[in-house]
Design an enzyme around this catalytic site. Structure first.
Site, PDB file in Angstrom:
ATOM      1  N   HIS A 300       6.184  -1.942  -6.128  1.00  0.00           N
ATOM      2  CA  HIS A 300       6.299  -2.604  -4.825  1.00  0.00           C
ATOM      3  C   HIS A 300       7.028  -3.914  -5.020  1.00  0.00           C
ATOM      4  O   HIS A 300       6.814  -4.584  -6.033  1.00  0.00           O
ATOM      5  CB  HIS A 300       4.903  -2.857  -4.224  1.00  0.00           C
ATOM      6  CG  HIS A 300       4.942  -3.145  -2.780  1.00  0.00           C
ATOM      7  ND1 HIS A 300       5.194  -4.402  -2.290  1.00  0.00           N
ATOM      8  CD2 HIS A 300       4.815  -2.329  -1.706  1.00  0.00           C
ATOM      9  CE1 HIS A 300       5.194  -4.351  -0.971  1.00  0.00           C
ATOM     10  NE2 HIS A 300       4.975  -3.104  -0.589  1.00  0.00           N
ATOM     11  N   ASP A 357       1.720   4.554  -0.378  1.00  0.00           N
ATOM     12  CA  ASP A 357       2.200   5.923  -0.162  1.00  0.00           C
ATOM     13  C   ASP A 357       1.698   6.909  -1.205  1.00  0.00           C
ATOM     14  O   ASP A 357       1.891   8.108  -1.064  1.00  0.00           O
ATOM     15  CB  ASP A 357       3.734   5.933  -0.156  1.00  0.00           C
ATOM     16  CG  ASP A 357       4.280   5.254   1.081  1.00  0.00           C
ATOM     17  OD1 ASP A 357       3.673   5.432   2.144  1.00  0.00           O
ATOM     18  OD2 ASP A 357       5.293   4.542   0.976  1.00  0.00           O
TER      19      ASP A 357
END
Ligand code: ACO
Length: 422
Positions: A300, A357
């Site tokens: 991320h 996700d």
């Protein structure tokens, strides 16, 4: 305490003010830099650039903290509803009973124009639902009164309600249309989440399924200046109407490095499973710099620690599968992959952790939602956050059109070459 930064360029020394946020993050305000020094900054991917001051969402990637309007995501996921969170993001405070009822009414009232229903029915059944959603949302602008396109006149709550209701109907209607199934309309007696599920499956969800959906939508509702929220703000900075801004947000979310990762994760896990379940091979590929393959659902830009949403989703995943009596071999592949990745120096050194996700798709799959609908589910959750970002921008008096600069690295001036001499 630091309150300015001195820099020397071309022999000129200038002082740049330092801005401090309410959570003590510090930013150097460079708005006078070019005027005073002739220099600009260069920041590939904007990793060091603050694009705005915002009061909506706080996240600390090092500590793994995420809060909407100050409320920890864990508390909201446990206690709140998606509609309540949508109100919170847009109005800054949790609604009281009357405010929530009024907001719920605003969301429930709109119906999808017949023209949009026709449009949905005309899309090829093979179309990707994200392309359908982005097109149908911007197409809505053609069916609303012109005042709704004038950002100085629109009733923002009314438009938010219309967009929230519309995206759920668009997703569910296209989902059924492509299966050739009867279209199910909204039911005024059902909640937002119940309606969404009912319109998709012609079945009122159980309390457990409803809770799982509420949690997923809440976790996705906002994430400060990510790629799609920034897209919404960039489009909105030109005073573009919110229908077009939200459609732009959906398009940005579609990409595999952003919201499209939930689909990509599931395809990756399936691929591992289909090829004998050896997740270590996937890990090796992800580490190989010659191979463009990345471990989807890992890493991320901001979180250099566990994504707090991934923690909640992982727990919810176990609970939902257990409660629904579903056993999914892909969950075992995901857990195995997560374990070896978290122990691997490549991932440890780069601080690559599972993101939101990584596990969300497994819950969607358990609920019977097909893989290519995952990112649309994300978009349904993110819409109130995009709207809050757009609203904050629209209401900011000092708002300027987004117009970054560049460092030109191309040819210097040269003369046109006639065709016969090329
Ligand atoms: N698999 C393997 N290596 C990775 C991964 C990954 N998933 N993510 C980052 N890396 C490596 C990079 O190759 C790079 O290595 P290097 O320093 O040796 O060159 C290093 O980690 C830093 O990566 P960057 O790409 O510079 O990090 P950035 O912040 O630009 O990217 C991103 C973040 C796009 C999320 C990235 O981690 C990625 O591609 N992840 C997979 C896609 C994904 O899951 N996206 C969803 C994000 S959550 C969301 O948007 C909803």
């Amino acid at each position: 305490m630091v309150d300015h930064m001195k820099i020397k360029l071309n022999g000129t020394e200038i002082e740049l003010p330092v801005i401090e946020g309410t959570e003590n993050e510090k930013a150097i305000d460079i708005s006078k830099l070019r005027a005073e020094t002739g220099h600009i900054t260069l920041d590939n991917g904007f990793g060091n650039t603050g694009s705005c001051k915002s009061k909506i969402t706080f996240l600390d990637g090092e500590k793994g903290i995420l809060r909407y309007r100050g409320y920890p995501i864990e508390q909201l996921a446990d206690n709140s509803s998606f509609l309540e969170v949508s109100y919170l993001l847009n109005h800054g405070e949790l609604p009281n009973k009357v405010e929530l009822e009024k907001f719920e009414k605003t969301v429930k009232e709109p119906t999808l124009p017949v023209g949009i229903c026709d449009l949905l029915d005309d899309f090829p059944k093979t179309a990707h639902p994200m392309g359908v959603a982005a097109s149908a949302i911007v197409a809505l602008s053609a069916f609303v009164p012109r005042e709704n396109l004038d950002i100085t006149k629109i009733d923002k709550d009314e438009v938010l309600g219309q967009l929230m209701e519309s995206i759920s109907i668009i997703a569910a209607r296209f989902f059924r249309h492509r299966q050739g199934k009867k279209i199910i309309g909204t039911d005024p007696n059902l909640s937002y989440v119940e309606n969404l599920y009912n319109m998709m499956f012609d079945e009122i969800p159980s309390e457990k399924v409803k809770k799982a959906l509420e949690v997923l939508l809440i976790l996705h509702a906002d994430h400060e200046q990510n790629c799609s929220a920034s897209a919404v703000r960039v489009i909105g900075s030109a005073q573009t109407n919110p229908y077009a801004c939200i459609s732009g947000g959906i398009s940005a979310l579609w990409g595999a490095l952003h919201g499209g990762a939930n689909q990509a994760v599931m395809e990756m896990l399936q691929d591992i499973q289909d090829n004998g379940g050896d997740y270590r091979k996937a890990l090796d590929r992800a580490k190989d710099k010659e191979d463009p393959f990345r471990l989807m659902g890992f890493g991320h830009r901001v979180y250099k620690n566990f994504d707090p949403r991934a923690k909640i989703i992982k727990k919810a995943c176990d609970t939902v599968l257990d409660q629904l009596g579903v056993s999914d071999p892909l969950l075992d592949v995901a857990k195995g992959l997560e374990k070896v990745a978290l122990e691997d120096p490549y991932f440890v050194d780069r601080k690559l952790y599972p993101n939101v996700d990584f596990y969300s798709g497994i819950i969607y799959r358990a609920l019977g939602i097909p893989t290519d609908m995952f990112t649309v589910m994300f978009a349904i959750g993110r819409l109130p956050g995009w709207f809050a970002q757009w609203r904050e921008l629209a209401e900011f008096k000092g708002s300027k059109i987004a117009r970054p600069r560049q460092v030109y690295m191309g040819e210097n001036e040269r003369d046109y070459i006639p065709m016969e001499k090329r």
